[in-house]
Design an enzyme around this catalytic site. Structure first.
Site: not given
Ligand code: NDP
Length: 460
Positions: A125, A140, A180
């Site tokens: 970050q 974080k 996140d």
């Molecule tokens: P969400 O919780 O909204 O979505 C995460 C998605 O990934 C869900 O579909 C989830 O499935 C799936 N998932 C989570 N863990 C796993 C795993 N171990 N194996 C497979 N699938 C998994 O999170 P975000 O969309 O906010 O974040 C996604 C990524 O983006 C992360 O790495 C986060 O750090 C990064 N990020 C997010 C930002 C943001 O603004 N939100 C900014 C920058 C980076 P399920 O529905 O089953 O839980």
């Protein structure tokens, strides 16, 4: 005087030796923290040419300081579930680096959360936030709490307990968390309410990703996904390619994935697959995003529900098979280390043209090497997904001014920021002899700004 080839080689060797020593200390000081080791290794290795060219950064002890968090907080989060049973989770906040501004970075609620994951995310970050050009440091946090299957009342009780401790460590000019994995508008709302109650003051800028009725920014929800696609579009353009008429695979179906799918589709791509932590769907006619949004954002159900409404689509249990689907562009947007070397090989053999990391560290170091060696365009997370935190900083700016901007204003600023990050990363790569390598370019561009600010601020 021209530097001889031998002298240049010696300088590189000295820099490499220095970086190796710092990395050994990291491993010794942070035993067993594999994700933190992986994230530091990737950045440290890219900085060798910087130390070779500018030894002043070695002498200033910048690296030794930047890999050590300014503060690491770990705390107990007790709460009572709907059955009246006491539950205990663990809360974390790493305040990694404040050279450029207040610590800034999301909170993750997921059972896998531990000190290593929080530190890897906090470390990344620092450089991501630097790349945005906004005045924000790196932090974080999160908890091993699993929001899945919990009632709204349980999520509220947990987040209130979490914020009761976190509140003493954060503030609009100190540390500004956001969402996140597992932390969306609902969780941010409950945490904001509790912070306000504890402080007896309306500090709108203490959290970002807030609801639109109480200080949130338009386009924050879309920012990470849209920003990733804007960044990848710039990268494609430089190679005479575009999203138009391309086939795209996006992993995940959360915040980042949904808005990456939306923007890629708006730019003329057909997104044929997405997933959740249970499995993935393949829809050869293109994913119907309205269905995905309803299932994941409103009903909070599994992605497998999709095929009940769209029988032409297929659902497959398990996650990694998604990377065997032929595509032009792959956007891993779920979680860390979701593309390993074998997944990378499958994508390469299916002639993938570009990878855009929407999630944080979704590709292993071996997978990144495989893509770079195969000449695949590669957009690394800290540059490609910086749009989320960039718009968070714009949310802080609007909160300070007490003036909201329109969706179009914020989206236009986001687009400009993503283009600038791309240009700065490409230029840094070129300056240090790694033409076209955005992994190295983003690390160097992000690092230099932080390093200069740290030099100016003395040994702190
Ligand atoms: P969400 O919780 O909204 O979505 C995460 C998605 O990934 C869900 O579909 C989830 O499935 C799936 N998932 C989570 N863990 C796993 C795993 N171990 N194996 C497979 N699938 C998994 O999170 P975000 O969309 O906010 O974040 C996604 C990524 O983006 C992360 O790495 C986060 O750090 C990064 N990020 C997010 C930002 C943001 O603004 N939100 C900014 C920058 C980076 P399920 O529905 O089953 O839980």
């Amino acid at each position: 005087m021209a530097i001889t080839k031998e002298a240049a080689q010696n300088t590189m060797q000295t820099a490499q030796h220095y970086v190796n020593q710092v990395y050994e200390t990291i491993k010794k000081r942070n035993p067993g923290e594999s994700e933190f080791h992986q994230a530091t290794k990737e950045i440290l290795d890219s900085l060798v040419p910087v130390f070779a060219k500018y030894p002043k950064y070695m002498e200033g002890g910048i690296l030794e300081r930047v890999v050590e968090p300014e503060r690491f907080i770990m705390f107990r989060v007790p709460w009572v579930d709907d059955q009246g049973k006491v539950q205990v989770n663990r809360g974390f906040r790493v305040q990694f680096n404040s050279a450029l501004g207040p610590y800034k970075g999301g909170l993750r609620f997921h059972p896998s959360v531990n000190a290593s994951i929080i530190k890897f995310l906090g470390f990344e970050q620092i450089f991501k936030n630097s790349l945005t050009g906004q005045p924000i440091g790196g932090g974080k946090g999160g908890s091993d709490f699993d929001p899945k299957g919990k009632s709204d009342a349980e999520v509220m009780r947990f987040t209130q307990s979490f914020m009761t401790e976190l509140a003493r460590h954060i503030g609009p000019d100190t540390d500004v968390p956001a969402g996140d994995i597992g932390v969306g508008a609902r969780e941010i709302g409950y945490m904001f309410g509790q912070y306000k109650r504890i402080q007896n003051a309306y500090h709108a800028g203490v959290l970002t990703g807030k609801g639109l009725h109480y200080g949130g920014s338009l386009a924050r929800t879309e920012a990470t996904g849209y920003g990733t696609v804007y960044f990848v579009a710039e990268m494609l353009k430089d190679s005479g390619l575009s999203f138009e008429n391309s086939t795209v695979v996006v992993s995940g179906s959360g915040n980042v994935s949904i808005y990456a799918i939306e923007k890629a589709t708006q730019l003329g791509a057909k997104v044929v697959a997405c997933s959740d932590s249970s499995g993935y769907i393949y829809d050869p006619n293109g994913i119907k995003l309205d269905t995905v949004k309803r299932i994941k954002e409103v009903e909070r159900k599994r992605i497998s529900e999709y095929v009940k409404e769209h029988p032409e689509a297929e659902y497959t249990e398990g996650c990694s098979g998604i990377w065997t689907i032929p595509c032009d562009i792959a956007l891993p947007c779920a979680t860390q280390n979701e593309i390993n070397e074998a997944d990378a090989a499958a994508l390469i053999s299916n002639n993938v043209k570009a990878i855009g990391e929407g999630a944080n560290m979704p590709c292993t170091l071996e997978a990144i090497d495989a893509f770079l060696q195969a000449g695949i365009l590669f957009a690394p997370a800290k540059a490609a997904n910086a749009g989320g935190v960039a718009v968070s900083a714009l949310e802080m700016a609007q909160n300070s001014m007490r003036v909201p901007w329109t969706f179009e204003e914020v989206d236009a600023k986001l687009h400009t920021i993503m283009k600038t990050i791309y240009q700065n990363s490409i230029q840094a790569a070129e300056e240090f002899g790694y033409q076209g390598n955005l992994v190295v370019g983003a690390n160097i561009a992000g690092f230099l700004k932080v390093a200069d600010a740290m030099m100016d601020q003395g040994i702190v």
